[in-house]
Every structure is written in structure tokens, then in C-alpha cells.
Design a protein around this motif. Sequence first.
Motif, short mmCIF file in Angstrom:
data_model
loop_
_atom_site.label_atom_id
_atom_site.label_comp_id
_atom_site.label_asym_id
_atom_site.label_seq_id
_atom_site.Cartn_x
_atom_site.Cartn_y
_atom_site.Cartn_z
N VAL A 1 27.12 49.53 52.59
CA VAL A 1 27.79 49.26 51.32
C VAL A 1 29.24 48.90 51.63
CG1 VAL A 1 28.49 50.19 49.08
CG2 VAL A 1 26.30 50.86 50.07
N LEU A 2 29.69 47.81 51.05
CA LEU A 2 31.08 47.37 51.19
C LEU A 2 31.82 47.76 49.92
CD1 LEU A 2 33.19 45.74 52.83
CD2 LEU A 2 32.41 43.71 51.57
N LEU A 3 32.94 48.49 50.08
CA LEU A 3 33.76 48.94 48.95
C LEU A 3 35.21 48.57 49.20
CD1 LEU A 3 32.52 52.65 48.78
CD2 LEU A 3 31.83 50.81 47.25
N THR A 4 35.98 48.48 48.13
CA THR A 4 37.42 48.36 48.30
C THR A 4 37.93 49.70 48.81
OG1 THR A 4 37.89 49.08 46.05
CG2 THR A 4 37.64 46.69 46.41
N LYS B 1 33.98 40.14 50.29
CA LYS B 1 35.18 40.90 49.94
C LYS B 1 35.60 40.64 48.51
CE LYS B 1 37.50 39.65 53.73
NZ LYS B 1 38.64 39.56 54.67
N ARG B 2 35.48 39.40 48.06
CA ARG B 2 35.80 39.10 46.65
C ARG B 2 34.84 39.84 45.73
NH1 ARG B 2 36.69 34.02 48.74
NH2 ARG B 2 34.61 33.30 48.18
N ALA B 3 33.55 39.87 46.08
CA ALA B 3 32.56 40.57 45.27
C ALA B 3 32.85 42.07 45.24
CB ALA B 3 31.15 40.30 45.80
N ALA B 4 33.33 42.62 46.35
CA ALA B 4 33.63 44.05 46.42
C ALA B 4 34.77 44.44 45.48
CB ALA B 4 33.96 44.47 47.85
N SER B 5 35.63 43.48 45.14
CA SER B 5 36.71 43.79 44.20
C SER B 5 36.17 44.01 42.79
CB SER B 5 37.76 42.69 44.21
OG SER B 5 37.22 41.50 43.66
N LYS B 6 34.93 43.58 42.53
CA LYS B 6 34.30 43.75 41.22
C LYS B 6 33.30 44.90 41.20
CE LYS B 6 34.69 38.85 40.45
NZ LYS B 6 34.00 37.59 40.63
N GLY B 7 32.96 45.44 42.39
CA GLY B 7 32.02 46.54 42.48
C GLY B 7 31.42 46.59 43.87
N PRO B 8 30.59 47.57 44.15
CA PRO B 8 30.01 47.73 45.49
C PRO B 8 29.13 46.54 45.87
CG PRO B 8 29.10 49.36 43.97
CD PRO B 8 30.12 48.59 43.22
N VAL B 9 29.16 46.23 47.17
CA VAL B 9 28.31 45.17 47.72
C VAL B 9 27.31 45.86 48.65
CG1 VAL B 9 28.21 43.09 49.12
CG2 VAL B 9 30.13 43.44 47.56
N ILE B 10 26.04 45.75 48.33
CA ILE B 10 24.98 46.33 49.16
C ILE B 10 24.55 45.26 50.14
CG2 ILE B 10 22.66 47.30 49.18
CD1 ILE B 10 23.27 48.31 46.30
N THR C 1 24.18 42.34 45.86
CA THR C 1 23.33 42.58 47.03
C THR C 1 23.33 41.32 47.88
OG1 THR C 1 21.95 44.11 45.79
CG2 THR C 1 21.03 43.21 47.82
N LEU C 2 23.61 41.48 49.17
CA LEU C 2 23.61 40.38 50.12
C LEU C 2 22.77 40.76 51.33
CD1 LEU C 2 27.45 39.60 50.30
CD2 LEU C 2 25.73 38.34 48.99
#
Length: 84
Positions: A38-41, A19-28, A5-6
Motif C-alpha cells: 500500500v502506498l500512502l502519503t 504518487k499523485r493517486a496516493a494524495s487522494k487516498g491509499p494506492v493498493i 489499485t495498480l
Amino acid sequence: MTVTTLSSREFNQDASGAKRAASKGPVIITDRGRPAHVLLTIEDYERLTQQTASMADLLAMPGVEDIDFDPPRVGHLARPADLS
């Protein structure tokens, strides 16, 4: 899968980190403390938006007539319809 979460400010200051965090899972991404985006790959997005076949499509598949399907009867749950 890690959910990150950011705040909007954090996202704007470090988009590459998001973007790096999104490679490990969703970024809220929050706006005024509330989830807003929500940022996703692209792979996760495509998996989520992939359309599944409808029951009619599945029944129309070639070779479906060769499949044995014998569902169990649930007579104790079925009642005649009251059409009065």
C-alpha cells in the motif's frame, strides 16, 4: 477518499501517477492479482502509526483528579464469581 489499485507493472511504469493517486487516498499495489503493498502519503502514514496514550498514561495526567466520572451501574449484568 479514493482507493486506487495498480498492478506491480502499472506501478513500475508510472510511479509518479501512483504518487499523485496516493494524495487522494491509499494506492493498493497488487502482485499476481493479490494485494501486496500500500502506498500512502507520509501524513496518512504518520496518522496511522501515531501511538495513542494508554489508560495508565491518561489516568496519570495532571488535573485528572478534577474530572467527575460517574459511570452508570450495570447491576443486572454483574454476577458473583464462582470460585468453586
